[in-house]
Write a protein that holds these residues in place. Structure first.
Motif, PDB file in Angstrom:
ATOM      1  N   GLU A 118       0.386  -1.251   0.122  1.00 34.77           N
ATOM      2  CA  GLU A 118       0.538  -0.419  -0.410  1.00 34.77           C
ATOM      3  C   GLU A 118       1.161   1.006   0.165  1.00 34.77           C
ATOM      4  O   GLU A 118       0.191   2.210  -0.326  1.00 34.77           O
ATOM      5  CB  GLU A 118      -1.177   0.179   0.723  1.00 34.77           C
ATOM      6  N   THR A 119       1.608   0.890   0.447  1.00 37.06           N
ATOM      7  CA  THR A 119       3.026   2.260   0.618  1.00 37.06           C
ATOM      8  C   THR A 119       4.263   2.473  -0.364  1.00 37.06           C
ATOM      9  O   THR A 119       4.930   2.935   0.408  1.00 37.06           O
ATOM     10  CB  THR A 119       3.090   2.806   1.976  1.00 37.06           C
ATOM     11  N   VAL A 120       4.313   1.152  -1.566  1.00 31.90           N
ATOM     12  CA  VAL A 120       5.997   1.347  -1.431  1.00 31.90           C
ATOM     13  C   VAL A 120       5.435   2.348  -2.619  1.00 31.90           C
ATOM     14  O   VAL A 120       6.948   2.555  -3.479  1.00 31.90           O
ATOM     15  CB  VAL A 120       5.943   0.046  -2.286  1.00 31.90           C
ATOM     16  N   GLY A 121       4.784   3.183  -3.419  1.00 33.06           N
ATOM     17  CA  GLY A 121       4.613   4.523  -4.240  1.00 33.06           C
ATOM     18  C   GLY A 121       5.272   4.303  -4.870  1.00 33.06           C
ATOM     19  O   GLY A 121       5.502   3.042  -6.058  1.00 33.06           O
ATOM     20  N   ASP A 122       6.731   5.079  -5.511  1.00 27.52           N
ATOM     21  CA  ASP A 122       7.117   4.436  -6.876  1.00 27.52           C
ATOM     22  C   ASP A 122       8.639   4.024  -6.463  1.00 27.52           C
ATOM     23  O   ASP A 122       8.905   3.184  -8.028  1.00 27.52           O
ATOM     24  CB  ASP A 122       7.757   5.797  -7.498  1.00 27.52           C
ATOM     25  N   GLY A 123       8.774   3.065  -5.363  1.00 19.79           N
ATOM     26  CA  GLY A 123       9.225   1.955  -5.146  1.00 19.79           C
ATOM     27  C   GLY A 123       9.301   1.184  -5.389  1.00 19.79           C
ATOM     28  O   GLY A 123       8.474   0.664  -6.623  1.00 19.79           O
ATOM     29  N   ALA A 124       9.722  -0.250  -4.787  1.00 18.32           N
ATOM     30  CA  ALA A 124       9.673  -1.720  -5.210  1.00 18.32           C
ATOM     31  C   ALA A 124      10.064  -2.419  -3.882  1.00 18.32           C
ATOM     32  O   ALA A 124      11.080  -1.894  -3.186  1.00 18.32           O
ATOM     33  CB  ALA A 124      10.241  -2.164  -6.645  1.00 18.32           C
ATOM     34  N   ALA A 125       9.926  -3.770  -4.351  1.00 15.57           N
ATOM     35  CA  ALA A 125       9.801  -4.718  -2.634  1.00 15.57           C
ATOM     36  C   ALA A 125       9.366  -6.359  -3.333  1.00 15.57           C
ATOM     37  O   ALA A 125       8.788  -5.796  -4.015  1.00 15.57           O
ATOM     38  CB  ALA A 125       8.741  -3.801  -1.982  1.00 15.57           C
ATOM     39  N   LEU A 126      10.273  -6.592  -2.730  1.00 14.51           N
ATOM     40  CA  LEU A 126       9.812  -7.872  -2.780  1.00 14.51           C
ATOM     41  C   LEU A 126      10.102  -9.139  -1.232  1.00 14.51           C
ATOM     42  O   LEU A 126      10.823  -8.398  -0.188  1.00 14.51           O
ATOM     43  CB  LEU A 126      10.932  -8.057  -3.292  1.00 14.51           C
ATOM     44  N   LEU A 127       9.292 -10.074  -1.391  1.00 13.11           N
ATOM     45  CA  LEU A 127       9.143 -10.486  -0.151  1.00 13.11           C
ATOM     46  C   LEU A 127       9.172 -11.992  -0.636  1.00 13.11           C
ATOM     47  O   LEU A 127       8.822 -12.348  -1.818  1.00 13.11           O
ATOM     48  CB  LEU A 127       7.690 -10.398   0.608  1.00 13.11           C
ATOM     49  N   VAL A 128       9.925 -12.603   0.283  1.00 14.65           N
ATOM     50  CA  VAL A 128      10.500 -14.281   0.216  1.00 14.65           C
ATOM     51  C   VAL A 128       9.880 -14.548   2.164  1.00 14.65           C
ATOM     52  O   VAL A 128      10.670 -14.524   2.803  1.00 14.65           O
ATOM     53  CB  VAL A 128      12.015 -14.413   0.092  1.00 14.65           C
ATOM     54  N   HIS A 129       9.534 -16.476   1.836  1.00 15.41           N
ATOM     55  CA  HIS A 129       9.240 -16.610   2.548  1.00 15.41           C
ATOM     56  C   HIS A 129       8.959 -18.363   2.667  1.00 15.41           C
ATOM     57  O   HIS A 129       8.731 -18.196   1.561  1.00 15.41           O
ATOM     58  CB  HIS A 129       7.779 -15.747   3.999  1.00 15.41           C
ATOM     59  N   PRO A 130       9.447 -19.013   3.634  1.00 18.03           N
ATOM     60  CA  PRO A 130       9.138 -20.048   3.335  1.00 18.03           C
ATOM     61  C   PRO A 130       7.663 -20.542   2.748  1.00 18.03           C
ATOM     62  O   PRO A 130       6.860 -20.104   3.184  1.00 18.03           O
ATOM     63  CB  PRO A 130       8.748 -21.127   4.928  1.00 18.03           C
ATOM     64  N   ALA A 131       7.658 -21.753   2.311  1.00 22.73           N
ATOM     65  CA  ALA A 131       6.004 -22.124   1.633  1.00 22.73           C
ATOM     66  C   ALA A 131       6.272 -23.643   1.458  1.00 22.73           C
ATOM     67  O   ALA A 131       7.472 -23.673   1.454  1.00 22.73           O
ATOM     68  CB  ALA A 131       5.314 -21.535   0.297  1.00 22.73           C
ATOM     69  N   PRO A 132       5.329 -24.791   1.638  1.00 19.86           N
ATOM     70  CA  PRO A 132       5.268 -26.037   1.228  1.00 19.86           C
ATOM     71  C   PRO A 132       5.384 -25.725  -0.489  1.00 19.86           C
ATOM     72  O   PRO A 132       4.269 -26.325  -1.287  1.00 19.86           O
ATOM     73  CB  PRO A 132       4.293 -26.205   1.591  1.00 19.86           C
ATOM     74  N   THR A 133       6.618 -25.454  -1.272  1.00 18.76           N
ATOM     75  CA  THR A 133       6.785 -25.691  -2.622  1.00 18.76           C
ATOM     76  C   THR A 133       7.859 -26.166  -2.980  1.00 18.76           C
ATOM     77  O   THR A 133       8.531 -26.815  -1.667  1.00 18.76           O
ATOM     78  CB  THR A 133       7.171 -24.398  -3.709  1.00 18.76           C
ATOM     79  N   GLU A 134       8.148 -26.969  -3.850  1.00 22.48           N
ATOM     80  CA  GLU A 134       9.275 -27.217  -4.026  1.00 22.48           C
ATOM     81  C   GLU A 134      10.817 -26.661  -3.815  1.00 22.48           C
ATOM     82  O   GLU A 134      11.214 -27.622  -3.569  1.00 22.48           O
ATOM     83  CB  GLU A 134       9.311 -27.852  -6.229  1.00 22.48           C
ATOM     84  N   GLN A 135      10.331 -25.420  -3.936  1.00 22.68           N
ATOM     85  CA  GLN A 135      11.404 -24.637  -3.457  1.00 22.68           C
ATOM     86  C   GLN A 135      11.773 -24.746  -2.134  1.00 22.68           C
ATOM     87  O   GLN A 135      13.611 -24.115  -1.513  1.00 22.68           O
ATOM     88  CB  GLN A 135      11.741 -23.585  -4.392  1.00 22.68           C
ATOM     89  N   GLY A 136      10.474 -24.957  -1.407  1.00 25.54           N
ATOM     90  CA  GLY A 136      10.479 -24.317   0.334  1.00 25.54           C
ATOM     91  C   GLY A 136      10.501 -23.162   0.317  1.00 25.54           C
ATOM     92  O   GLY A 136      10.640 -22.773   1.060  1.00 25.54           O
ATOM     93  N   TYR A 137      10.034 -22.569  -0.424  1.00 25.00           N
ATOM     94  CA  TYR A 137       9.714 -20.390  -0.202  1.00 25.00           C
ATOM     95  C   TYR A 137       9.142 -19.802  -1.511  1.00 25.00           C
ATOM     96  O   TYR A 137       8.755 -20.405  -2.640  1.00 25.00           O
ATOM     97  CB  TYR A 137      11.250 -19.643  -0.012  1.00 25.00           C
ATOM     98  N   THR A 138       8.675 -19.113  -1.200  1.00 25.97           N
ATOM     99  CA  THR A 138       7.622 -18.181  -2.146  1.00 25.97           C
ATOM    100  C   THR A 138       8.425 -17.005  -2.441  1.00 25.97           C
ATOM    101  O   THR A 138       8.855 -16.337  -1.461  1.00 25.97           O
ATOM    102  CB  THR A 138       6.103 -18.372  -1.915  1.00 25.97           C
ATOM    103  N   ILE A 139       7.805 -16.240  -3.518  1.00 18.68           N
ATOM    104  CA  ILE A 139       7.899 -15.176  -3.576  1.00 18.68           C
ATOM    105  C   ILE A 139       7.010 -14.043  -4.415  1.00 18.68           C
ATOM    106  O   ILE A 139       5.934 -14.460  -4.604  1.00 18.68           O
ATOM    107  CB  ILE A 139       9.313 -14.806  -4.560  1.00 18.68           C
ATOM    108  N   HIS A 140       7.336 -12.952  -3.839  1.00 14.62           N
ATOM    109  CA  HIS A 140       5.563 -11.585  -4.203  1.00 14.62           C
ATOM    110  C   HIS A 140       6.507 -10.757  -4.293  1.00 14.62           C
ATOM    111  O   HIS A 140       7.713 -10.285  -3.441  1.00 14.62           O
ATOM    112  CB  HIS A 140       5.032 -11.242  -2.458  1.00 14.62           C
ATOM    113  N   THR A 141       5.607 -10.217  -4.980  1.00 13.00           N
ATOM    114  CA  THR A 141       6.449  -8.393  -5.457  1.00 13.00           C
ATOM    115  C   THR A 141       5.653  -7.278  -5.982  1.00 13.00           C
ATOM    116  O   THR A 141       4.335  -7.554  -6.006  1.00 13.00           O
ATOM    117  CB  THR A 141       7.668  -8.662  -6.963  1.00 13.00           C
ATOM    118  N   ALA A 142       6.093  -6.361  -4.832  1.00  8.47           N
ATOM    119  CA  ALA A 142       5.032  -5.183  -5.230  1.00  8.47           C
ATOM    120  C   ALA A 142       5.922  -3.760  -6.034  1.00  8.47           C
ATOM    121  O   ALA A 142       7.621  -4.178  -5.883  1.00  8.47           O
ATOM    122  CB  ALA A 142       4.858  -4.617  -4.196  1.00  8.47           C
ATOM    123  N   GLY A 143       5.289  -3.444  -6.996  1.00  5.82           N
ATOM    124  CA  GLY A 143       6.106  -1.935  -7.310  1.00  5.82           C
ATOM    125  C   GLY A 143       6.523  -2.221  -9.007  1.00  5.82           C
ATOM    126  O   GLY A 143       6.532  -3.422  -9.018  1.00  5.82           O
TER     127      GLY A 143
END
Length: 104
Positions: free
Chosen positions: A50-75
């Motif tokens: 909600e507040t990233v504005g003109d910037g960018a952000a990325l979230l990585v956290h553990p998840a039950p996937t083949e790789q063991g993590y998931t990625i979310h992006t904003a901006g």
């Protein structure tokens, strides 16, 4: 159960970095690492998007996937995560080229 997360930010407002530093350690400028519950992590990510504005952000956290993590992006980012048969790969997009305009 608490789990580790990483949030990487680029050109975000200072107040967002301050809010993230309440829940995570800023190990290098713009990279936040912490351990919180999934609910807190999701609320933090909602705040980031909600507040990233003109910037960018990325979230990585553990998840039950083949790789063991998931990625979310904003901006707007040149690196875009894509799903390829259950694996998250990173696709590079072309840089945005600004067209030259005559000052007249």
């Amino acid at each position: 159960m608490p789990s580790m997360f990483v949030i990487a930010t680029t050109a975000v407002p200072d107040h967002l970095r301050g809010a993230l530093s309440r829940w995570a350690s800023e190990v290098v400028p713009g990279i936040f690492v912490g351990t919180v519950s999934a609910r807190v992590r999701d609320e933090l990510w909602t705040t980031v998007t909600e507040t990233v504005g003109d910037g960018a952000a990325l979230l990585v956290h553990p998840a039950p996937t083949e790789q063991g993590y998931t990625i979310h992006t904003a901006g707007t980012r040149r690196r875009v995560p894509i799903d390829f048969d259950g694996l998250t790969l990173i696709r590079m997009t072309a840089p945005i080229v600004k067209q030259w305009q005559s000052p007249l």
